[in-house]
Design a protein around this motif. Structure first.
Motif, PDB file in Angstrom:
ATOM      1  N   ILE A   1     -20.419 -61.670 -44.763  1.00 33.57           N
ATOM      2  CA  ILE A   1     -21.614 -62.242 -44.116  1.00 33.57           C
ATOM      3  C   ILE A   1     -21.738 -63.723 -44.439  1.00 33.57           C
ATOM      4  O   ILE A   1     -21.917 -64.562 -43.542  1.00 33.57           O
ATOM      5  CB  ILE A   1     -22.874 -61.478 -44.562  1.00 33.57           C
ATOM      6  N   ARG A   2     -21.620 -64.064 -45.732  1.00 34.18           N
ATOM      7  CA  ARG A   2     -21.740 -65.476 -46.131  1.00 34.18           C
ATOM      8  C   ARG A   2     -20.632 -66.334 -45.532  1.00 34.18           C
ATOM      9  O   ARG A   2     -20.878 -67.418 -44.995  1.00 34.18           O
ATOM     10  CB  ARG A   2     -21.721 -65.591 -47.658  1.00 34.18           C
TER      11      ARG A   2
ATOM     12  N   ILE B   1     -18.966 -56.936 -39.014  1.00 38.36           N
ATOM     13  CA  ILE B   1     -19.117 -55.855 -39.998  1.00 38.36           C
ATOM     14  C   ILE B   1     -19.562 -54.558 -39.319  1.00 38.36           C
ATOM     15  O   ILE B   1     -20.153 -53.690 -39.956  1.00 38.36           O
ATOM     16  CB  ILE B   1     -20.118 -56.242 -41.110  1.00 38.36           C
ATOM     17  N   ARG B   2     -19.290 -54.426 -38.026  1.00 41.67           N
ATOM     18  CA  ARG B   2     -19.822 -53.298 -37.252  1.00 41.67           C
ATOM     19  C   ARG B   2     -19.419 -51.943 -37.831  1.00 41.67           C
ATOM     20  O   ARG B   2     -20.180 -50.982 -37.745  1.00 41.67           O
ATOM     21  CB  ARG B   2     -19.374 -53.393 -35.793  1.00 41.67           C
ATOM     22  N   ASP B   3     -18.243 -51.840 -38.449  1.00 38.02           N
ATOM     23  CA  ASP B   3     -17.808 -50.558 -38.991  1.00 38.02           C
ATOM     24  C   ASP B   3     -18.657 -50.118 -40.184  1.00 38.02           C
ATOM     25  O   ASP B   3     -18.645 -48.936 -40.550  1.00 38.02           O
ATOM     26  CB  ASP B   3     -16.338 -50.626 -39.424  1.00 38.02           C
TER      27      ASP B   3
ATOM     28  N   PHE C   1     -30.843 -62.397 -41.534  1.00 38.89           N
ATOM     29  CA  PHE C   1     -30.963 -61.308 -40.554  1.00 38.89           C
ATOM     30  C   PHE C   1     -29.832 -60.289 -40.747  1.00 38.89           C
ATOM     31  O   PHE C   1     -30.073 -59.083 -40.843  1.00 38.89           O
ATOM     32  CB  PHE C   1     -30.913 -61.864 -39.132  1.00 38.89           C
ATOM     33  N   ALA C   2     -28.599 -60.773 -40.789  1.00 38.59           N
ATOM     34  CA  ALA C   2     -27.454 -59.868 -40.886  1.00 38.59           C
ATOM     35  C   ALA C   2     -27.470 -59.110 -42.212  1.00 38.59           C
ATOM     36  O   ALA C   2     -27.168 -57.904 -42.258  1.00 38.59           O
ATOM     37  CB  ALA C   2     -26.150 -60.645 -40.733  1.00 38.59           C
ATOM     38  N   GLY C   3     -27.835 -59.799 -43.286  1.00 40.54           N
ATOM     39  CA  GLY C   3     -27.855 -59.159 -44.588  1.00 40.54           C
ATOM     40  C   GLY C   3     -28.881 -58.052 -44.684  1.00 40.54           C
ATOM     41  O   GLY C   3     -28.606 -56.980 -45.249  1.00 40.54           O
TER      42      GLY C   3
END
Length: 470
Positions: free
Chosen positions: A10-11, A194-196, A455-457
């Motif tokens: 993510i980062r 990171i969809r999986d 948001f993603a985290g």
């Protein structure tokens, strides 16, 4: 994959895509589009989501059309469509956005599934598609509209200096929604990476016409997109004032005011102002009486209350009694009940001011928003993820006191009514001037990186456990 590995992705991804997000923001800023006119903006967002692998909802699949307010004439919409096409709106997606249907939703159903990009354009398709939602369902809202304000031409104004000042006369991004759209696109790219690891359904909602709260959020809720959602996350860019220099965001907000906005046409009777004034019914005087008396409404002891009148227009001449005046008014309240009190009083003033001058009037609702407060549990989650997993510095307190109104309230309150949680983060940055001013600009675009990471985290944290079919 281990949790630490996911957050490292993510980062790293957020940092890698930041230059692209900055370019996107400058582009959106240069081609600023007001509410219901975000044809170019919306079509480019839809194209980018599709190319990432998202299911993309546009047109009638996003909003219930008859819930929207403050729409333009068909002629004006046609003109703006041609303008957007001339400014390189995506030719495949733009036609579905022609008459103010400018919202976009990207959907990702995670968990060992290959991306299956497709486009849905009708409510029927969208409702059928909702049957595939798996828990948890997480909504994220990013507003995309500009304001009806001409941008400063001062050579020291950063967008002028760097060549991305608005070229659309009378419209500019004076409230940071260009950055919100780009945070949404950045979040989308990270989540696809990171969809999986995501065990749920993620809905990235790119909402038009937040300014004026003209029914876009209500229209999205009315179309059922949050019926199964248990989380709603949104944010706003916010000028850093008294916070520590290295603080990047508030996890939530409280104190946002409920609001109700109305348009009035006051009808009188024209007459010669010198020769036969007694035969006229002065719509302008009725309007003036209304303006004065609305501002004399007793304020509510239970909390903040507001009233404002603006955009008064009278096309009569100096030597004639006015027969038609257009004006808008709004009321606000710290609670929904206080807002309703102010609305009732304002309508009473309108009724009696018109009667006093023997006038009649038409009244049309033009917008609204509810009071809301960020959920404590979700704010705590934002803090834990951002500080422990992403290494960010947050403000000392979880919740920033708001002062304005927001139609994201309809989304957050809908999710809370489902038994879920919602929050409205405030992402801190250096901003030139104040919101809704001609010289507004985001000077430190690190907020794009920070926002997309946050948001993603948080989404990953929610989805870390396996979901169930709804």
């Amino acid at each position: 994959m281990e949790r630490a590995e996911v957050y490292e992705i993510i980062r790293k991804t957020a940092e890698e895509i930041t230059p692209k997000l900055i370019d996107y923001r400058h582009d959106f800023h240069k081609y600023a589009e007001g509410g219901w006119l975000e044809i170019r903006t919306g079509s480019l967002i839809a194209r980018r989501l599709y190319e990432m692998g998202y299911e993309v909802l546009i047109g009638g699949a996003v909003m219930k059309p008859d819930v929207r307010m403050n729409l333009y004439s068909e002629e004006f919409f046609e003109k703006e469509y041609e303008r957007a096409i001339g400014q390189d709106a995506d030719p495949e997606f733009a036609p579905y956005m022609k008459y103010g249907m400018t919202g976009v939703i990207g959907i990702l159903r995670g968990g060992q599934r290959e991306p299956s990009p497709r486009v849905l354009t009708t409510a029927e398709e969208a409702h059928k598609d909702m049957e595939n939602d798996i828990a948890p369902v997480i909504g994220m809202r990013f507003d995309i509209d500009a304001l009806g304000i001409p941008e400063s031409t001062d050579p020291e104004h950063q967008p002028v200096k760097c060549g991305y000042a608005s070229v659309n006369d009378g419209f500019m991004h004076a409230c940071g929604h260009d950055s919100h759209a780009c945070i949404g696109l950045g979040t989308a790219e990270i989540l696809m990476k990171i969809r999986d690891e995501l065990k749920g359904t993620v809905k990235l909602i790119f909402q038009p016409h937040e300014e004026g709260v003209a029914g876009a959020a209500e229209a999205i809720v009315a179309n059922g997109h949050l019926d199964k959602a248990m989380y709603l996350i949104s944010s706003h860019s916010t000028k850093q004032i008294n916070e520590p220099d290295d603080a990047v965001l508030y996890p939530g907000v409280h104190g946002m005011l409920a609001t109700s906005k109305w348009g009035v046409v006051m009808h009188g009777r024209s007459a010669h102002a010198g020769g036969s004034p007694e035969k006229g019914h002065d719509a302008l005087l009725a309007t003036a009486t209304c303006i004065l008396e609305m501002n004399a409404i007793p304020r509510h002891s239970g909390g903040i209350s507001r009233v404002g009148v603006g955009k008064v227009r009278d096309d009569s001449v100096i030597n004639a009694i006015s027969d038609e005046v257009h004006f808008d008014f709004e009321v606000r309240g710290q609670t929904n009940e206080i807002c309703q009190y102010m609305e009732r009083k304002a309508k009473l003033v309108l009724e009696h001011a018109a009667a006093m001058h023997e006038c009649t009037y038409d009244l049309v609702r033009k917008g609204g928003g509810e009071n809301f407060t960020s959920s404590e549990g979700l704010m705590k989650r934002v803090r834990r993820v951002c500080e422990q997993d992403l290494g960010m510095k947050l403000t000392e307190i979880d919740s920033m006191k708001g002062s304005g109104s927001e139609d994201v309230s309809y989304m957050i309150n809908k999710v809370i009514s489902n038994g879920g949680e919602g929050t409205f983060m405030r992402i801190l940055t250096d901003i030139e001037d104040i919101a809704h001013s001609r010289s507004y600009n985001i000077n430190d675009e690190k907020l794009l990186t920070n926002g997309a990471e946050a948001f993603a985290g948080v989404v990953y944290d929610i989805c870390a456990e396996k979901g169930d079919t709804l």
